[in-house]
Design a protein around this motif. Structure first.
Motif, PDB file in Angstrom:
ATOM      1  N   ASN A 230      32.748  63.875  45.700  1.00  0.00           N
ATOM      2  CA  ASN A 230      33.314  62.933  44.727  1.00  0.00           C
ATOM      3  C   ASN A 230      33.794  61.647  45.389  1.00  0.00           C
ATOM      4  O   ASN A 230      33.612  60.556  44.848  1.00  0.00           O
ATOM      5  N   GLU A 231      34.419  61.762  46.566  1.00  0.00           N
ATOM      6  CA  GLU A 231      34.864  60.565  47.284  1.00  0.00           C
ATOM      7  C   GLU A 231      33.669  59.700  47.693  1.00  0.00           C
ATOM      8  O   GLU A 231      33.728  58.477  47.627  1.00  0.00           O
ATOM      9  N   LYS A 232      32.582  60.341  48.084  1.00  0.00           N
ATOM     10  CA  LYS A 232      31.371  59.590  48.438  1.00  0.00           C
ATOM     11  C   LYS A 232      30.808  58.856  47.228  1.00  0.00           C
ATOM     12  O   LYS A 232      30.382  57.705  47.335  1.00  0.00           O
ATOM     13  N   LEU A 233      30.809  59.522  46.073  1.00  0.00           N
ATOM     14  CA  LEU A 233      30.299  58.879  44.857  1.00  0.00           C
ATOM     15  C   LEU A 233      31.188  57.712  44.423  1.00  0.00           C
ATOM     16  O   LEU A 233      30.685  56.669  43.994  1.00  0.00           O
ATOM     17  N   ILE A 234      32.501  57.891  44.526  1.00  0.00           N
ATOM     18  CA  ILE A 234      33.434  56.806  44.201  1.00  0.00           C
ATOM     19  C   ILE A 234      33.192  55.630  45.150  1.00  0.00           C
ATOM     20  O   ILE A 234      33.077  54.480  44.716  1.00  0.00           O
TER      21      ILE A 234
ATOM     22  N   ARG B 158      43.728  65.197  58.380  1.00  0.00           N
ATOM     23  CA  ARG B 158      44.002  65.412  59.809  1.00  0.00           C
ATOM     24  C   ARG B 158      42.717  65.790  60.553  1.00  0.00           C
ATOM     25  O   ARG B 158      42.438  65.265  61.630  1.00  0.00           O
ATOM     26  N   ILE B 159      41.939  66.675  59.964  1.00  0.00           N
ATOM     27  CA  ILE B 159      40.669  67.063  60.582  1.00  0.00           C
ATOM     28  C   ILE B 159      39.729  65.861  60.626  1.00  0.00           C
ATOM     29  O   ILE B 159      39.059  65.620  61.636  1.00  0.00           O
ATOM     30  N   GLY B 160      39.693  65.105  59.541  1.00  0.00           N
ATOM     31  CA  GLY B 160      38.843  63.917  59.492  1.00  0.00           C
ATOM     32  C   GLY B 160      39.204  62.898  60.546  1.00  0.00           C
ATOM     33  O   GLY B 160      38.325  62.319  61.199  1.00  0.00           O
ATOM     34  N   ASN B 161      40.477  62.657  60.729  1.00  0.00           N
ATOM     35  CA  ASN B 161      40.914  61.716  61.763  1.00  0.00           C
ATOM     36  C   ASN B 161      40.552  62.215  63.156  1.00  0.00           C
ATOM     37  O   ASN B 161      40.212  61.435  64.039  1.00  0.00           O
ATOM     38  N   TYR B 162      40.643  63.520  63.348  1.00  0.00           N
ATOM     39  CA  TYR B 162      40.271  64.104  64.638  1.00  0.00           C
ATOM     40  C   TYR B 162      38.780  63.866  64.899  1.00  0.00           C
ATOM     41  O   TYR B 162      38.387  63.439  65.990  1.00  0.00           O
ATOM     42  N   ILE B 163      37.953  64.105  63.885  1.00  0.00           N
ATOM     43  CA  ILE B 163      36.509  63.883  64.022  1.00  0.00           C
ATOM     44  C   ILE B 163      36.226  62.402  64.285  1.00  0.00           C
ATOM     45  O   ILE B 163      35.414  62.058  65.142  1.00  0.00           O
ATOM     46  N   LYS B 164      36.907  61.542  63.551  1.00  0.00           N
ATOM     47  CA  LYS B 164      36.733  60.093  63.724  1.00  0.00           C
ATOM     48  C   LYS B 164      37.066  59.677  65.160  1.00  0.00           C
ATOM     49  O   LYS B 164      36.382  58.843  65.751  1.00  0.00           O
TER      50      LYS B 164
ATOM     51  N   TYR C  76      41.113  48.197  43.905  1.00  0.00           N
ATOM     52  CA  TYR C  76      40.825  48.357  45.330  1.00  0.00           C
ATOM     53  C   TYR C  76      39.674  47.440  45.703  1.00  0.00           C
ATOM     54  O   TYR C  76      38.793  47.169  44.891  1.00  0.00           O
ATOM     55  N   ALA C  77      39.693  47.007  46.948  1.00  0.00           N
ATOM     56  CA  ALA C  77      38.576  46.234  47.509  1.00  0.00           C
ATOM     57  C   ALA C  77      37.973  47.056  48.637  1.00  0.00           C
ATOM     58  O   ALA C  77      38.660  47.847  49.287  1.00  0.00           O
ATOM     59  N   VAL C  78      36.695  46.864  48.874  1.00  0.00           N
ATOM     60  CA  VAL C  78      35.991  47.570  49.940  1.00  0.00           C
ATOM     61  C   VAL C  78      36.178  46.785  51.236  1.00  0.00           C
ATOM     62  O   VAL C  78      36.052  45.564  51.252  1.00  0.00           O
ATOM     63  N   PHE C  79      36.521  47.487  52.323  1.00  0.00           N
ATOM     64  CA  PHE C  79      36.598  46.819  53.619  1.00  0.00           C
ATOM     65  C   PHE C  79      35.224  46.234  53.922  1.00  0.00           C
ATOM     66  O   PHE C  79      34.203  46.889  53.697  1.00  0.00           O
TER      67      PHE C  79
ATOM     68  N   ALA D  47      42.819  57.004  46.736  1.00  0.00           N
ATOM     69  CA  ALA D  47      43.895  57.055  47.732  1.00  0.00           C
ATOM     70  C   ALA D  47      43.372  57.566  49.079  1.00  0.00           C
ATOM     71  O   ALA D  47      43.738  57.030  50.139  1.00  0.00           O
ATOM     72  N   MET D  48      42.506  58.577  49.059  1.00  0.00           N
ATOM     73  CA  MET D  48      41.957  59.105  50.305  1.00  0.00           C
ATOM     74  C   MET D  48      41.035  58.068  50.964  1.00  0.00           C
ATOM     75  O   MET D  48      41.081  57.872  52.180  1.00  0.00           O
ATOM     76  N   LEU D  49      40.237  57.385  50.178  1.00  0.00           N
ATOM     77  CA  LEU D  49      39.367  56.339  50.720  1.00  0.00           C
ATOM     78  C   LEU D  49      40.194  55.208  51.342  1.00  0.00           C
ATOM     79  O   LEU D  49      39.795  54.626  52.355  1.00  0.00           O
ATOM     80  N   ALA D  50      41.344  54.938  50.757  1.00  0.00           N
ATOM     81  CA  ALA D  50      42.242  53.924  51.330  1.00  0.00           C
ATOM     82  C   ALA D  50      42.866  54.443  52.633  1.00  0.00           C
ATOM     83  O   ALA D  50      42.994  53.682  53.599  1.00  0.00           O
ATOM     84  N   ARG D  51      43.226  55.707  52.670  1.00  0.00           N
ATOM     85  CA  ARG D  51      43.798  56.272  53.900  1.00  0.00           C
ATOM     86  C   ARG D  51      42.807  56.198  55.056  1.00  0.00           C
ATOM     87  O   ARG D  51      43.190  55.984  56.199  1.00  0.00           O
ATOM     88  N   TYR D  52      41.528  56.383  54.748  1.00  0.00           N
ATOM     89  CA  TYR D  52      40.490  56.303  55.776  1.00  0.00           C
ATOM     90  C   TYR D  52      40.039  54.868  56.042  1.00  0.00           C
ATOM     91  O   TYR D  52      39.123  54.642  56.811  1.00  0.00           O
ATOM     92  N   GLU D  53      40.673  53.910  55.373  1.00  0.00           N
ATOM     93  CA  GLU D  53      40.387  52.486  55.549  1.00  0.00           C
ATOM     94  C   GLU D  53      38.943  52.130  55.197  1.00  0.00           C
ATOM     95  O   GLU D  53      38.291  51.336  55.862  1.00  0.00           O
TER      96      GLU D  53
END
Length: 190
Positions: free
Chosen positions: A100-104, A72-78, A159-162, A140-146
């Protein structure tokens, strides 16, 4: 010609009013704790060249870590790059993803960009140094952030990268360094 300009004035005023109401509604959607995190970040960004991320800010203001709150905070910042120059300079992704999400993301982006096989969940776990369930949560979080999209045809983790992230130069959003000062303050720099 002046008459037409005067006719536009009420339309512009209405648009500004609607935009202001929309921004106020976005603000109202944050909980008090989430707003504390945003306030901390806005104050902290730029101090000591900091590019402090949401997870560090949540710890600093003692808000319990949860993926939903961080999302929710991330979407607000986005949605609100006007909050601070740091968002506009480094990108919202830098600020909302955990290390960890950045490394993934980096592993998947690099594999796709370099036309290499996509790593599996177990390969990502080994590369990042975390357990497989943590990799799955990160995916899953990376997918939520598209940033990623679930793809049944994709090899590896599924998963595929946008495309906008594959060709993104210089992909600084996935670069970070965590700094810890003697006084206990933590922040990221890029």
């Amino acid at each position: 010609m002046k008459t037409k300009a005067w006719l536009l004035l009420p339309v512009i005023a209405l648009l500004l009013f609607v935009n202001g109401v929309s921004a106020a509604n976005d603000q109202a959607q944050l909980t008090a704790q989430e707003q504390r995190v945003i306030d901390y970040l806005v104050k902290d960004w730029g101090e000591d060249y900091s590019v402090t991320s949401v997870d560090i800010a949540m710890n600093a203001v003692k808000v319990a870590q949860s993926e939903e709150t961080r999302f929710r905070i991330g979407n607000y910042i986005k949605a609100h790059p006007e909050l601070h120059e740091v968002i506009r300079r480094w990108g919202w992704v830098t600020l909302v993803l955990t290390p960890n999400e950045k490394l993934i993301a980096r592993a998947l982006v690099n594999a796709e960009r370099d036309s290499k096989p996509m790593p599996s969940v177990s390969e990502l776990a080994k590369a990042v140094g975390i357990k497989e369930p943590d990799v799955k949560r990160g995916l899953a979080m990376l997918a939520r952030y598209e940033i990623l999209q679930k793809d049944s045809k994709a090899s590896g983790a599924g998963y595929a990268v946008f495309p906008r992230y594959v060709k993104w130069e210089p992909r600084l959003d996935f670069v970070f360094h965590k700094i810890s000062l003697d006084n206990g303050r933590q922040f990221n720099v890029n």
